[in-house]
Design a protein around this motif. Structure first.
Motif, PDB file in Angstrom:
ATOM      1  N   PRO A 164      39.129  60.656  50.020  1.00 22.23           N
ATOM      2  CA  PRO A 164      40.521  60.749  50.486  1.00 22.23           C
ATOM      3  C   PRO A 164      41.380  61.642  49.594  1.00 22.23           C
ATOM      4  N   SER A 167      42.714  65.092  50.634  1.00 20.76           N
ATOM      5  CA  SER A 167      43.848  65.267  51.545  1.00 20.76           C
ATOM      6  C   SER A 167      45.197  65.129  50.847  1.00 20.76           C
ATOM      7  N   TYR A 168      45.188  64.780  49.575  1.00 22.83           N
ATOM      8  CA  TYR A 168      46.430  64.560  48.854  1.00 22.83           C
ATOM      9  C   TYR A 168      46.713  65.737  47.920  1.00 22.83           C
ATOM     10  N   LEU A 266      42.895  61.180  57.171  1.00 22.07           N
ATOM     11  CA  LEU A 266      42.914  60.047  56.242  1.00 22.07           C
ATOM     12  C   LEU A 266      42.626  58.728  56.950  1.00 22.07           C
ATOM     13  N   TYR A 270      39.691  56.195  55.742  1.00 21.09           N
ATOM     14  CA  TYR A 270      39.945  54.820  55.302  1.00 21.09           C
ATOM     15  C   TYR A 270      39.317  53.807  56.250  1.00 21.09           C
TER      16      TYR A 270
END
Length: 297
Positions: A164, A167-168, A266, A270
Motif C-alpha cells: 500500500p 500509493s502514498y 488501495l 487492503y
C-alpha cells in the motif's frame, strides 16, 4: 512553526474552538471538531498545529482528539474536491495526494515532501537553462525523464507491487518506488513547478502521462523509467489486454479521477490483505469522491 508561516492559520481560533468543544453538549461536539479541522491548512502537520494551542489542558485534549480531527480534515478536503469537479489544471492535485497520503502516514511532514519536489524541479530547471539555446519540447521531456529516473531513481516497484505504501506520496518520495499512477503524480507535481504541459492519462490497467505542446506530443511511462511511447503502442497494449480502442482511454485525467483511481487501488489492496480498518477508511473516502453532493458535510 509559528503563526506567521501560514497567514490563514490562527492558533487562537483553534484554542477558542477547543474550549467551546470542551463545554459543548454531546450533539454539538462533532460539528466543532469539523470546524477545527477546516481551520488547519492542509500544508501544516496536524501535530505541529495542535502544539500551537497555548492552554496546556486544551493542548492535551487536542492531542487526544488528533485522529478524529485528522479524519474530519481529510473529509473536508475530499468534499471540496467533489465540488470543483473534473478540471484537469491540477491546482488541487498536490493537496489531494498529500491528504490521501496522510491516511497511511498520519505523521507525515508535507514540508519534507515539498522540499524534495522543489529540489528536483530546480535541478531540471538548471538543466533547461544549460540547454537554453536549443531547448525543444522533446529535449525538455528527455531531461525530465532522465532526472526523474536516472538521477532520482523513481521507478516501478515490480517486486512488491501490492505494497500500500506504493500509493502514498510520502512513502513514494522516500523509497522512490511506486505504481504507475503514484509515480505519474510525482512527475506531474514536478512538471507543475516547471510550467510543463504534462497531463495524466487514465489508460486501463496502466496509468500513463501525456506531454502535449503545439509542436510535440508523446506518452510517458514513469513505471518503466520514463520510457516514451507513441499512441500505436498504447493501442496495442489495450488490444492485448482485451480492451477496444476508445478515445475515452486517452483523455486527460482530472485530479478527481486520479484520486478516485488511487483510492480504488488501495481499497483492493487492503481488501486482499484483510486490513478491515484501512479498507473501511478508504471506502469511506471513496464514497465521498463518488458522491454528487452539492454541500460539504
Amino acid at each position: 512553526m509559528g503563526q506567521n508561516s501560514f497567514p490563514d492559520f490562527y492558533p487562537d481560533d483553534i484554542t477558542r474552538l477547543l474550549y467551546d468543544w470542551e463545554i459543548a453538549p454531546a450533539e454539538k461536539k462533532r460539528f466543532l471538531l469539523k470546524l477545527i479541522a477546516s481551520r488547519i491548512p492542509w500544508q501544516i502537520q496536524l501535530e505541529s498545529a495542535l502544539d500551537e494551542v497555548k492552554d496546556p489542558y486544551l493542548r492535551v485534549q487536542a492531542r487526544n482528539l488528533k485522529s478524529e480531527i485528522l479524519r474530519h480534515r481529510l473529509r473536508h478536503s475530499f468534499f471540496k474536491l467533489t465540488l470543483r469537479g473534473t478540471t484537469n489544471h491540477y491546482k488541487d492535485l498536490e493537496e489531494m495526494v498529500v491528504q490521501l497520503s496522510s491516511i497511511g502516514f498520519p505523521d507525515q511532514n508535507y514540508a519534507e515532501i515539498k522540499q524534495e519536489l522543489d529540489r528536483i524541479a530546480l535541478r531540471i530547471s538548471e538543466l533547461y537553462d544549460d540547454h537554453a539555446g536549443y531547448l525543444t519540447d522533446e529535449l525538455k521531456v528527455q531531461i525530465l525523464c532522465q532526472v526523474m529516473f536516472q538521477e532520482e531513481g523513481f521507478v516501478g516497484n515490480i517486486q512488491n507491487y501490492n505494497d500500500p505504501g506504493n500509493s502514498y506520496l510520502f512513502q513514494v518520495m522516500k523509497s522512490r518506488l511506486g505504481i504507475p499512477i503514484s509515480l505519474s503524480v510525482v512527475y506531474l507535481l514536478v512538471a507543475q513547478r516547471l510550467g510543463l504541459p504534462l497531463y495524466g492519462t487514465n489508460l486501463p490497467l496502466h496509468f500513463l502521462l501525456q506531454y502535449e505542446s503545439e509542436g510535440y506530443f508523446t506518452y510517458i511511462d514513469p513505471f518503466h523509467g520514463g520510457v516514451l511511447l507513441d499512441k500505436f503502442t498504447c493501442e496495442k497494449f489495450l488490444e492485448a489486454n482485451g480492451y477496444s480502442n476508445s478515445p475515452k482511454y486517452f483523455t486527460k485525467a482530472s485530479t478527481l479521477s486520479m484520486i478516485k483511481r488511487m483510492c480504488r487501488n488501495l481499497l483492493h489492496i487492503y481488501r486482499d490483505n484483510q486490513s478491515k480498518e484501512m479498507e473501511h477508511m478508504i471506502k469511506d473516502h471513496l464514497q465521498i469522491l463518488e458522491s454528487r453532493s452539492t454541500h460539504v458535510e
